[in-house]
Design an enzyme around this catalytic site. Structure first.
Site, PDB file in Angstrom:
ATOM      1  N   HIS A  52       0.848  -1.190   0.000  1.00 56.62           N
ATOM      2  CA  HIS A  52       0.000   0.000   0.000  1.00 56.62           C
ATOM      3  C   HIS A  52       0.883   1.239   0.000  1.00 56.62           C
ATOM      4  CE1 HIS A  52      -3.984  -1.797   1.701  1.00 56.62           C
ATOM      5  NE2 HIS A  52      -3.369  -2.654   0.894  1.00 56.62           N
ATOM      6  N   GLU A  54       0.900   3.946   1.829  1.00 56.03           N
ATOM      7  CA  GLU A  54       1.385   4.393   3.140  1.00 56.03           C
ATOM      8  C   GLU A  54       2.550   3.545   3.631  1.00 56.03           C
ATOM      9  OE1 GLU A  54      -3.224   4.788   3.443  1.00 56.03           O
ATOM     10  OE2 GLU A  54      -1.776   3.614   2.285  1.00 56.03           O
ATOM     11  N   CYS A  82      -6.370   2.233   5.529  1.00 57.18           N
ATOM     12  CA  CYS A  82      -7.026   0.985   5.927  1.00 57.18           C
ATOM     13  C   CYS A  82      -6.489   0.561   7.307  1.00 57.18           C
ATOM     14  CB  CYS A  82      -6.743  -0.084   4.875  1.00 57.18           C
ATOM     15  SG  CYS A  82      -5.037  -0.693   4.908  1.00 57.18           S
ATOM     16  N   CYS A  85      -2.601   0.004   7.281  1.00 61.90           N
ATOM     17  CA  CYS A  85      -1.835   1.249   7.168  1.00 61.90           C
ATOM     18  C   CYS A  85      -1.978   2.107   8.414  1.00 61.90           C
ATOM     19  CB  CYS A  85      -2.266   2.007   5.921  1.00 61.90           C
ATOM     20  SG  CYS A  85      -1.815   1.119   4.406  1.00 61.90           S
TER      21      CYS A  85
END
Length: 147
Positions: A52, A54, A82, A85
């Site tokens: 992801h 992040e 999410c 993260c």
């Protein structure tokens, strides 16, 4: 801090993700006015569920600083983090999060739940914006083109 400038940098990274067929999410981490971490969604490109934006930006920032502690940093991301993260943000001790679009399916800055209000040892400040509309338009266009 020029919040729009940093979110535009995150948007540029999100646009790069589209080229690999990834959902357009981009992220930058800023400390004392300098971008120290950059990341974009790479799940499709890398075949990695944890790739992801992040997490990529946190890894980049930690590598540049030589420390896992990102005190005094602000994370800018085009989509609400999410659970994974948000957990990484807490573990990295990031001080503030600015996100563009709420994520009603997986967002952990208030959409599904607010992980930063739970009984963890660190509580980042959360802000929605700036450039919410631009972040939302980019995601909408991406998903419309998939159909």
């Amino acid at each position: 801090m020029d919040h729009e400038f940093y979110m535009r940098q995150a948007l540029a990274l999100a646009r790069e993700a589209i080229e690999d067929g990834d959902v357009p999410v981009g992220c930058v981490i800023v400390r004392e006015g300098e971008i120290i971490g950059r990341g974009r969604n790479r799940r499709e490109a890398d075949g990695d569920a944890t790739a992801h934006a992040e997490v990529e930006a946190i890894r980049d920032a930690c590598g540049r600083l030589g420390s896992w502690r990102l005190h005094g940093c602000t994370l800018y991301v085009t989509l609400e983090p999410c659970p994974m993260c948000a957990g990484a943000i807490i573990n990295a001790r990031i001080g503030a999060v600015r996100y563009g679009v709420r994520d009603p399916k997986a967002g952990c800055c208030g959409s599904v739940l607010n992980l930063f209000e739970e009984r963890f040892n660190h509580h980042p400040r959360i802000y929605q914006g700036p450039l919410n509309e631009e972040c939302e338009s980019l995601l909408q266009e991406f998903f419309q083109n998939l159909r």
